[in-house]
Design an enzyme around this catalytic site. Sequence first.
Site, short mmCIF file in Angstrom:
data_model
loop_
_atom_site.label_atom_id
_atom_site.label_comp_id
_atom_site.label_asym_id
_atom_site.label_seq_id
_atom_site.Cartn_x
_atom_site.Cartn_y
_atom_site.Cartn_z
N ASN A 9 0.66 -1.21 0.01
CA ASN A 9 0.06 -0.17 0.03
C ASN A 9 0.98 1.36 -0.06
O ASN A 9 1.37 1.61 1.12
CB ASN A 9 -0.91 0.15 1.30
N TRP A 10 1.03 1.87 -1.01
CA TRP A 10 1.83 2.91 -1.14
C TRP A 10 1.35 4.20 -0.61
O TRP A 10 1.99 5.36 -0.69
CB TRP A 10 2.21 3.59 -2.85
N LYS A 11 0.01 4.33 -0.28
CA LYS A 11 -0.82 5.46 0.10
C LYS A 11 -0.47 6.47 -0.84
O LYS A 11 -0.23 6.53 -1.83
CB LYS A 11 -0.18 5.58 1.44
N HIS A 94 -9.56 1.01 4.58
CA HIS A 94 -8.30 1.18 5.32
C HIS A 94 -8.39 1.90 6.47
O HIS A 94 -9.45 2.92 6.51
CB HIS A 94 -7.32 1.75 4.56
N GLU A 96 -6.99 4.33 7.77
CA GLU A 96 -7.08 5.89 7.29
C GLU A 96 -8.00 6.23 6.69
O GLU A 96 -8.68 7.37 6.86
CB GLU A 96 -5.76 6.05 6.56
N GLU A 164 -6.04 -5.47 10.24
CA GLU A 164 -5.05 -4.66 10.36
C GLU A 164 -5.55 -3.69 11.80
O GLU A 164 -6.27 -2.87 11.74
CB GLU A 164 -5.00 -3.41 9.31
N GLY A 170 2.00 1.55 10.86
CA GLY A 170 2.92 2.67 11.01
C GLY A 170 3.41 2.93 12.09
O GLY A 170 4.25 4.23 12.54
N SER A 210 2.95 -2.77 10.62
CA SER A 210 4.14 -3.06 10.75
C SER A 210 4.97 -4.29 10.58
O SER A 210 5.81 -4.87 11.38
CB SER A 210 4.57 -2.63 12.36
N GLY A 231 2.81 -1.45 4.52
CA GLY A 231 2.62 -0.07 4.14
C GLY A 231 4.12 0.71 4.04
O GLY A 231 4.40 0.30 2.89
N GLY A 232 4.70 1.09 4.96
CA GLY A 232 5.92 1.77 4.97
C GLY A 232 7.06 0.73 4.01
O GLY A 232 7.64 1.26 3.17
C1 PEP Z 1 -1.18 -0.35 6.21
O1 PEP Z 1 -0.97 0.93 5.89
O2 PEP Z 1 -1.90 -0.88 5.73
C2 PEP Z 1 0.02 -0.83 6.63
C3 PEP Z 1 -0.17 -1.88 7.11
O3 PEP Z 1 1.04 -0.08 7.00
P1 PEP Z 1 2.49 -0.26 7.78
O4 PEP Z 1 2.87 -1.87 7.27
O5 PEP Z 1 3.39 0.68 7.67
O6 PEP Z 1 2.14 -0.53 9.31
#
Ligand code: PEP
Length: 248
Positions: A9-11, A94, A96, A164, A170, A210, A231-232
């Site tokens: 997920n590049w957001k 998501h 967010e 999640e 994050g 994470s 994500g990250g």
């Molecule tokens: C996400 O945004 O879906 C996510 C899992 O982020 P991260 O891996 O950075 O925790």
Amino acid sequence: MRKPLVAGNWKMNKTVQEGIELINEIRPLVEGASAETVLCVPSTSLYPLGQHLQGSNLKLGAQNVHHAEFGAYTGEISALMLKELGVEYVILGHSERRTFFAENNHSVNKRTLTAVKHGIKPIVCIGETLYEKKSEQTGQVLTTALRDGLEGVEDFSQVVVAYEPYWAIGTGKTPTLDQIAIVISFIRDTIGQLYGEKNSESCRILYGGSVNPSNAEEIFSLLDVDGGLIGGASLKPQQFAEIVKAAK
Ligand code: PEP
């Protein structure tokens, strides 16, 4: 058999040019990986990056879709529009989106049904906040999200659920392996109770929050975990590739 899946997920990160450079780095590193690998990129990059991904084993994903097929919904994008660009997956609900854009299980449900109708596989995110975890509401929150968010879905082989926890996204914090195992099995059992055994068996369930190269392998080896939503680390080619390879 459920094929492992890792979705990045590049957001709201990466211009088209930066996205091309990132893909050029990721592509050789994930060649031959057994997991299905999806890049969920910003809307403005879907067309050029979709073109750039052709001929590779990387699939194109979006980060949202509107429930209507067309109409007066300024700023929104329809499933038909995504389909036209070769989008195969779409992240829905998501945390967010739920936190900053007031999405909820009912809007997620309408979007999920539209995506499925147009042959785009939704990756439906569900999870508890830290407050809900501390007040022992996780089971109830997830049950409600599965009941209201997936109502009307007939074939769960076309749907992905991503567990999640809000507090793990994050933050560098993850639940313990035992906690992930218990919650993901609970999700699979609940899908069985609500939608039948066949759907419970065919639905891919991911863990997200994470995930990094040091914890991916042990998380993905848990019985009911079919891969991850990343994500990250999906913006770091080496890390992302190691995570993809950990899903077997
Ligand atoms: C996400 O945004 O879906 C996510 C899992 O982020 P991260 O891996 O950075 O925790």
